[in-house]
Design a protein around this motif. Structure first.
Motif, PDB file in Angstrom:
ATOM      1  N   VAL A 123       0.905  -1.274  -0.321  1.00  0.00           N
ATOM      2  CA  VAL A 123       0.084  -0.226  -0.376  1.00  0.00           C
ATOM      3  C   VAL A 123       0.958   1.595   0.085  1.00  0.00           C
ATOM      4  N   LEU A 124       2.117   1.073   0.634  1.00  0.00           N
ATOM      5  CA  LEU A 124       3.017   2.714   1.034  1.00  0.00           C
ATOM      6  C   LEU A 124       3.712   3.399  -0.537  1.00  0.00           C
TER       7      LEU A 124
ATOM      8  N   GLN B  62       3.535   6.609  -4.605  1.00  0.00           N
ATOM      9  CA  GLN B  62       3.846   6.858  -5.851  1.00  0.00           C
ATOM     10  C   GLN B  62       3.021   7.833  -6.612  1.00  0.00           C
ATOM     11  N   GLY B  63       1.442   7.517  -5.935  1.00  0.00           N
ATOM     12  CA  GLY B  63      -0.135   8.539  -6.036  1.00  0.00           C
ATOM     13  C   GLY B  63       0.879   9.835  -5.933  1.00  0.00           C
ATOM     14  N   ASP B  64       1.253   9.560  -4.811  1.00  0.00           N
ATOM     15  CA  ASP B  64       1.680  11.545  -3.821  1.00  0.00           C
ATOM     16  C   ASP B  64       2.155  11.984  -5.083  1.00  0.00           C
TER      17      ASP B  64
ATOM     18  N   LEU C 275       1.163  12.030   3.882  1.00  0.00           N
ATOM     19  CA  LEU C 275       1.449  12.311   2.375  1.00  0.00           C
ATOM     20  C   LEU C 275       2.649  12.788   2.779  1.00  0.00           C
ATOM     21  N   PRO C 276       3.907  12.960   2.187  1.00  0.00           N
ATOM     22  CA  PRO C 276       5.027  13.283   2.251  1.00  0.00           C
ATOM     23  C   PRO C 276       5.030  14.605   1.617  1.00  0.00           C
ATOM     24  N   SER C 277       4.072  15.203   0.552  1.00  0.00           N
ATOM     25  CA  SER C 277       3.957  16.395  -0.722  1.00  0.00           C
ATOM     26  C   SER C 277       3.236  17.227   0.511  1.00  0.00           C
TER      27      SER C 277
END
Ligand SMILES: C[S@@+](CC[C@H](N)C(=O)[O-])C[C@H]1O[C@@H](n2cnc3c(N)ncnc32)[C@H](O)[C@@H]1O
Length: 539
Positions: free
Chosen positions: A49-50, A55-57, A367-369
């Motif tokens: 999931v991570l 990747q999405g983020d 999320l990182p972003s």
């Protein structure tokens, strides 16, 4: 958000020293206990999931929220996976820094025999794996080693990282010194968890259970009351996890928030109508429509994303709705003038949006972003413009269906560009087609203001019926079809000639009566789609 205490509890229960059942020795190796197995799988599920989340983020593409990815049926140990994932995301900047400082991601570790064979044998078939290839798993295990009190060592990757525990701890100590803080919690990068203490809402699926029975059943365990606006909605205390509750797993109630539940209610379709759900997956509002229509009439649920079509079909199956036809294709390509849509009286348009109104619910702050500010203002603004352009086209298209009397446009965005601006741009067309904006919930006191943390936007267009639908031509075959859920797979690919579409069909139940040949069926469906000269990749 899962507290570190909760995550630790799960780690503890997965630890061989605290778990009662440690397996017996076998053939020189040790068979793993259930707890070890479960920790092993939870780490790999969390890593999977991570990877999707990161990747999405990184690409700013909607891949589903953290919660929806974890609560996907393919994830077996949801609770442990969720806890590990949230905690790893929370500590991710620190973990990355530690792995970098300790120079671990560039090394390789050896896999003895088959990693999935739970026997640690001394007879070896040694294979080397590169840490970079398993980066997300490295993050998860590093979280466990550094920040949770116990760790089960099952798994080659675990063994490898545990053998470098000292290096990891030294790297962490160095980072703390460098950042001049004493505790990991003091590191500025650590995400702050917002205080979310909203009630838990569940919507009763009246196709399967009546509201009073649901109230009684849930009342045995929780304090529960009816929502004051929506009759089928029940309000429970914040923070309770109901994902495994029998009423949820049987589809008798759906975990659906109040604002999301207001959308289908605003459309208010009557039993017997033909309704189009334009952008429908995962289908929460589709099955709400089915319940409001008491299973009578027909819902056409359109969805262009193949993976999400599967999700939609699962939701429909779970709900027991028998009057939903799934259409795999692009709503913008549907030919509004095609006889198949001549009786559509209501359209629910809940298109892809930025999701800014539900970002706290979706745990986007993890999320990182959200902390690195990786997404520049101009990237975000381009994204919003792209979304708004699609939303505007979709709304104009919805307003062009000939027999439609009610159109609901909704987003879970708080941006004016996706909400009021889209509605405003559609108003001239709406007015010329005889629509007016209406008030879906006159009793709702705080329209237009943020009502909860985050928010939804709902606009309702209505027009007096000018068309006598009983005089509409009946689509041969369809009306006679006994098909309940029909799977139509349509792949529309843009080519050199934008008018040409490539399609694939597969039917679980016959779409038309046998009077229609396959060839005839093909041309019949070919004319369903109508190119509007727009991009399919709106996100
Ligand atoms: C916000 S979600 C819909 C949520 C849904 N109404 C629910 O309550 O469960 C938007 C969905 O629209 C789909 N979508 C986006 N563009 C589309 C298009 N042009 N045609 C059909 N579906 C589309 C997306 O794949 C996504 O599944």
């Amino acid at each position: 958000m899962v507290s570190s205490k909760a995550a630790r509890k799960i780690s503890e229960s997965a630890n061989p020293s605290t778990a009662a059942a440690v397996g017996k020795e076998k053939g020189g190796g040790r068979r793993l206990s259930n707890a070890e197995r479960s920790a092993y799988f939870a780490r790999r599920e969390a890593a999977k999931v991570l990877r999707t989340v990161l990747q999405g983020d990184a690409s700013r593409r909607a891949v589903g929220s953290i919660k929806s990815l974890v609560y996907n049926p393919s994830i077996r140990n949801k609770k442990a996976t969720f806890a590990l994932l949230c905690q790893t995301l929370k500590y991710l900047p620190v973990i990355k820094d530690v792995l970098d400082t300790a120079k671990i991601l560039n090394s390789k570790w050896k896999v003895k025999n088959n990693m999935l064979c739970f026997t640690m044998s001394s007879k070896l078939h040694v294979k080397q794996l590169h840490c970079r290839r398993q980066e997300e798993l490295m993050y998860i295990i590093t979280y466990d080693i550094l920040f949770s009190e116990f760790i089960s060592l099952a798994g080659a990757a675990e063994e490898f990282l545990f053998s470098r525990k000292n290096a990891l701890q030294t790297a962490l100590a160095r980072i703390l010194v460098k950042k001049k803080v004493r505790r990991v919690e003091d590191l500025a990068e650590l995400h702050q968890t917002p205080d979310i203490s909203k009630p838990r809402y569940v919507r009763v699926n009246t196709l399967k259970l009546d509201v009073e029975s649901a109230l009684q059943e849930l009342g045995k365990q929780y304090t529960v009351q009816k929502d004051d606006l929506l009759p089928g909605l029940l309000v429970l205390p914040p923070g309770i996890d109901m994902h495994n509750h029998p009423l949820v797993t049987s589809g008798s109630v759906f975990l659906q928030g109040k604002l999301s539940s207001m959308v289908a209610a605003a459309l208010s379709p009557e039993p017997g109508w033909v309704v189009l759900d334009a952008c429908s997956a995962p289908g929460n509002k589709t099955v709400h429509l089915a319940a409001l229509m008491r299973g009578k009439g027909k819902i056409i649920a359109c969805e262009h994303n193949k993976e999400r079509v599967k999700c939609l079909q699962n939701t429909i199956r779970l709900s027991g709705a028998a009057n939903v036809e799934v259409l795999h294709g692009d709503f913008l390509y549907l030919d509004a003038k095609h006889p198949s849509y001549s009786k559509v009286r209501a359209i629910l348009l809940d298109p892809s949006c930025s999701g800014s109104g539900t970002s706290a619910d979706r745990l986007d702050y993890l999320l990182p972003s959200s902390t690195t500010g990786k997404t520049s203002d101009s990237t975000e603004s381009d994204r919003l413009k792209r979304l708004a352009a699609f939303q505007g086209k979709a709304l104009a298209h919805a307003l062009s269906f000939p027999a439609v009397e009610r159109v609901v446009y909704s987003t879970c965005s708080i941006h004016q560009i996706e909400n009021e601006d889209v509605v405003k741009s559609a108003l001239p067309l709406a007015t010329s087609n005889g629509f007016r904006l209406a008030t879906p919930f006159p009793q709702w006191p705080r329209r237009g203001l943020p009502v909860f943390e985050g928010g939804f936007f709902i606009a309702l267009f209505v027009r007096e019926s000018t068309i006598n639908t009983s005089e509409m031509p009946v689509q041969e075959g369809r009306e006679n079809s006994k098909a309940s859920v029909v799977k139509v797979t349509t792949t529309a690919k843009r080519r050199k000639n934008p008018g040409r579409l490539q399609r694939r069909f597969s039917f679980r139940t016959p779409l038309l009566t046998t009077r229609m040949s396959k060839l005839c069926l093909h041309s019949h469906l070919n004319s369903h789609f109508h190119k509007l000269g727009t991009s399919r990749d709106h996100e």
